[in-house]
Design a protein around this motif. Structure first.
Motif, PDB file in Angstrom:
ATOM      1  N   ARG A  30      20.393 -57.505 -33.870  1.00 35.01           N
ATOM      2  CA  ARG A  30      19.238 -57.905 -33.038  1.00 35.01           C
ATOM      3  C   ARG A  30      17.936 -57.216 -33.417  1.00 35.01           C
ATOM      4  O   ARG A  30      16.885 -57.580 -32.914  1.00 35.01           O
ATOM      5  N   THR A 127      11.525 -49.357 -23.378  1.00 28.21           N
ATOM      6  CA  THR A 127      12.842 -49.975 -23.529  1.00 28.21           C
ATOM      7  C   THR A 127      12.797 -50.852 -24.787  1.00 28.21           C
ATOM      8  O   THR A 127      11.750 -51.416 -25.116  1.00 28.21           O
ATOM      9  N   THR A 155      15.180 -46.441 -23.472  1.00 21.60           N
ATOM     10  CA  THR A 155      16.404 -46.970 -22.861  1.00 21.60           C
ATOM     11  C   THR A 155      16.795 -48.261 -23.560  1.00 21.60           C
ATOM     12  O   THR A 155      15.956 -49.151 -23.756  1.00 21.60           O
ATOM     13  N   THR A 193      22.308 -48.437 -20.911  1.00 18.52           N
ATOM     14  CA  THR A 193      22.646 -49.163 -19.680  1.00 18.52           C
ATOM     15  C   THR A 193      23.960 -49.937 -19.777  1.00 18.52           C
ATOM     16  O   THR A 193      24.470 -50.394 -18.769  1.00 18.52           O
ATOM     17  N   ARG A 194      24.478 -50.121 -21.001  1.00 19.61           N
ATOM     18  CA  ARG A 194      25.698 -50.944 -21.090  1.00 19.61           C
ATOM     19  C   ARG A 194      26.815 -50.248 -21.850  1.00 19.61           C
ATOM     20  O   ARG A 194      27.759 -50.887 -22.304  1.00 19.61           O
ATOM     21  N   ARG A 202      18.918 -47.517 -16.147  1.00 19.87           N
ATOM     22  CA  ARG A 202      17.548 -47.954 -16.430  1.00 19.87           C
ATOM     23  C   ARG A 202      16.567 -46.820 -16.122  1.00 19.87           C
ATOM     24  O   ARG A 202      16.810 -46.023 -15.211  1.00 19.87           O
ATOM     25  N   THR A 204      13.810 -46.955 -14.622  1.00 22.82           N
ATOM     26  CA  THR A 204      13.338 -47.054 -13.238  1.00 22.82           C
ATOM     27  C   THR A 204      14.248 -46.248 -12.309  1.00 22.82           C
ATOM     28  O   THR A 204      13.782 -45.496 -11.451  1.00 22.82           O
ATOM     29  N   PRO A 235       9.894 -57.674 -17.070  1.00 22.35           N
ATOM     30  CA  PRO A 235      10.438 -57.138 -15.804  1.00 22.35           C
ATOM     31  C   PRO A 235      10.363 -55.610 -15.733  1.00 22.35           C
ATOM     32  O   PRO A 235      10.073 -55.050 -14.667  1.00 22.35           O
ATOM     33  N   MET A 236      10.617 -54.948 -16.862  1.00 21.02           N
ATOM     34  CA  MET A 236      10.535 -53.473 -16.888  1.00 21.02           C
ATOM     35  C   MET A 236       9.112 -53.026 -16.576  1.00 21.02           C
ATOM     36  O   MET A 236       8.874 -52.106 -15.791  1.00 21.02           O
ATOM     37  N   ASP A 239       8.295 -53.522 -12.842  1.00 19.47           N
ATOM     38  CA  ASP A 239       8.950 -52.538 -11.969  1.00 19.47           C
ATOM     39  C   ASP A 239       8.302 -51.158 -12.108  1.00 19.47           C
ATOM     40  O   ASP A 239       8.024 -50.483 -11.111  1.00 19.47           O
TER      41      ASP A 239
HETATM   42  P1  A2P Z   1      20.056 -53.641 -18.610  1.00 18.00           P
HETATM   43  O1  A2P Z   1      21.105 -53.475 -19.670  1.00 18.00           O
HETATM   44  O2  A2P Z   1      20.493 -53.133 -17.260  1.00 18.00           O
HETATM   45  O3  A2P Z   1      19.488 -55.033 -18.554  1.00 18.00           O
HETATM   46  P2  A2P Z   1      16.558 -55.659 -23.521  1.00 18.00           P
HETATM   47  O4  A2P Z   1      17.330 -55.313 -24.772  1.00 18.00           O
HETATM   48  O5  A2P Z   1      17.119 -56.797 -22.733  1.00 18.00           O
HETATM   49  O6  A2P Z   1      15.083 -55.773 -23.762  1.00 18.00           O
HETATM   50  O7  A2P Z   1      16.724 -54.395 -22.550  1.00 18.00           O
HETATM   51  C1  A2P Z   1      16.388 -53.103 -22.982  1.00 18.00           C
HETATM   52  C2  A2P Z   1      16.697 -52.165 -21.862  1.00 18.00           C
HETATM   53  O8  A2P Z   1      15.795 -52.407 -20.772  1.00 18.00           O
HETATM   54  C3  A2P Z   1      18.101 -52.341 -21.325  1.00 18.00           C
HETATM   55  O9  A2P Z   1      18.701 -51.067 -21.233  1.00 18.00           O
HETATM   56  C4  A2P Z   1      17.874 -52.974 -19.966  1.00 18.00           C
HETATM   57  O10 A2P Z   1      18.841 -52.646 -19.003  1.00 18.00           O
HETATM   58  C5  A2P Z   1      16.543 -52.384 -19.576  1.00 18.00           C
HETATM   59  N1  A2P Z   1      15.859 -53.157 -18.535  1.00 18.00           N
HETATM   60  C6  A2P Z   1      15.893 -54.495 -18.331  1.00 18.00           C
HETATM   61  N2  A2P Z   1      15.163 -54.839 -17.264  1.00 18.00           N
HETATM   62  C7  A2P Z   1      14.638 -53.714 -16.759  1.00 18.00           C
HETATM   63  C8  A2P Z   1      13.801 -53.422 -15.639  1.00 18.00           C
HETATM   64  N3  A2P Z   1      13.346 -54.380 -14.821  1.00 18.00           N
HETATM   65  N4  A2P Z   1      13.452 -52.136 -15.436  1.00 18.00           N
HETATM   66  C9  A2P Z   1      13.900 -51.157 -16.247  1.00 18.00           C
HETATM   67  N5  A2P Z   1      14.711 -51.371 -17.303  1.00 18.00           N
HETATM   68  C10 A2P Z   1      15.075 -52.628 -17.576  1.00 18.00           C
END
Ligand code: A2P
Length: 268
Positions: A30, A127, A155, A193-194, A202, A204, A235-236, A239
């Motif tokens: 990715r 992130t 993250t 997160t996974r 996260r 947040t 969304p990040m 928030d």
């Molecule tokens: P999560 O695994 O819980 O969705 P992506 O690769 O989709 O861009 O995500 C990168 C990181 O950002 C992932 O760890 C994801 O967590 C986290 N993330 C996604 N949405 C939010 C959010 N609204 N606030 C904070 N972190 C987020």
């Protein structure tokens, strides 16, 4: 010559440079990073983004990319997601050294030191590919001149997605220009997160439950002394922006610096 080079060369519009790709590195299925030559006269501030792309028939196909290298570097680096059906990234993901891409002439953006007011600690919250502008800022000496501490958080979903930030932090600490300051002032906090990891969740949640500050063994965010830059998915950003506003931070811009600034990580 490859298809991309011919296309990029065929009719470069006057508002774009054609630059040669020098290096490509794939991190996961990715994520990938690439480096290009830097045109003479191409100026930018660390943390800014610029349009890059390829010709698509007669027209350039462009997307905004944060520049991941610092303003003093003679090469330009970018960190990108691969979107399987994305019109640009699905093609860019196959780019190879020696091929050419299009580069906009006007970098811009708000994740720049001039858009935040002076403070003691600078938090760089990211992130995914949102870490790219911070890869630039942590290798800029001015970042360390302005702040006593620089805290980079990254993250991601899984551990391989952290490798890029681990490398840029190591590179900053080993850099002849900023290495000494980075080794003293830069702190790096990664969370997943996974997958299970030393720090999970996260950003947040890590801020709201205090786990980030416990991991750093430092005081929580305080608008009187802290400054925040935020870059990640929409969304990040939404928030974290709400959290920053609720905590008394004021959003800044190039026209009016504030105590936090926000920019989305671009993809497509
Ligand atoms: P999560 O695994 O819980 O969705 P992506 O690769 O989709 O861009 O995500 C990168 C990181 O950002 C992932 O760890 C994801 O967590 C986290 N993330 C996604 N949405 C939010 C959010 N609204 N606030 C904070 N972190 C987020």
């Amino acid at each position: 010559m490859s298809e991309q080079s011919i296309l990029a060369r065929s009719a470069p519009p006057p508002n774009l440079y054609v630059v040669r790709v020098e290096d490509v590195r794939h991190y996961t299925d990715r994520l990938f990073a690439f480096t290009t030559e830097r045109p003479t006269g191409f100026r930018f501030r660390s943390g800014e983004f610029v349009m890059i792309g390829l010709m698509n028939g007669e027209k350039p196909l462009l997307r905004a990319y944060s520049i991941a290298s610092p303003a003093w570097d003679d090469r330009l680096s970018f960190y990108s997601i691969k979107v399987p059906d994305g019109p640009l990234t699905s093609r860019l993901a196959h780019i190879e050294p020696g091929e050419e891409i299009l580069l906009g002439r006007k970098p811009t953006g708000t994740l720049v030191l001039d858009a935040v007011t002076p403070g003691r600690r600078l938090f760089l919250l990211s992130t995914g590919t949102g870490v790219a502008p911070f890869a630039s800022l942590i290798r800029d000496p001015e970042t360390y001149e302005r702040y006593d501490e620089v805290i980079l958080t990254h993250t991601c979903r899984t551990a391989p997605e952290l490798r890029y930030s681990e490398e840029v932090v190591a590179a900053a600490c080993a850099d002849p220009l900023v290495g000494e300051a980075a080794s003293r002032k830069l702190r790096y906090v990664a969370s997943l997160t996974r997958e299970s990891f030393a720090l999970e969740g996260r950003i947040t949640r890590l801020i709201s439950n205090g786990a980030l500050f416990a991991a750093l063994n430092c005081a929580p965010l305080d608008p009187a002394v802290d400054r925040i830059m935020i870059c990640g998915s929409i969304p990040m950003l939404q928030d974290l922006k709400q959290m920053a506003l609720a905590a008394g931070f004021v959003e800044g811009s190039n026209q009016e610096p504030g105590s936090f600034v926000v920019e989305r990580a671009f993809a497509g």
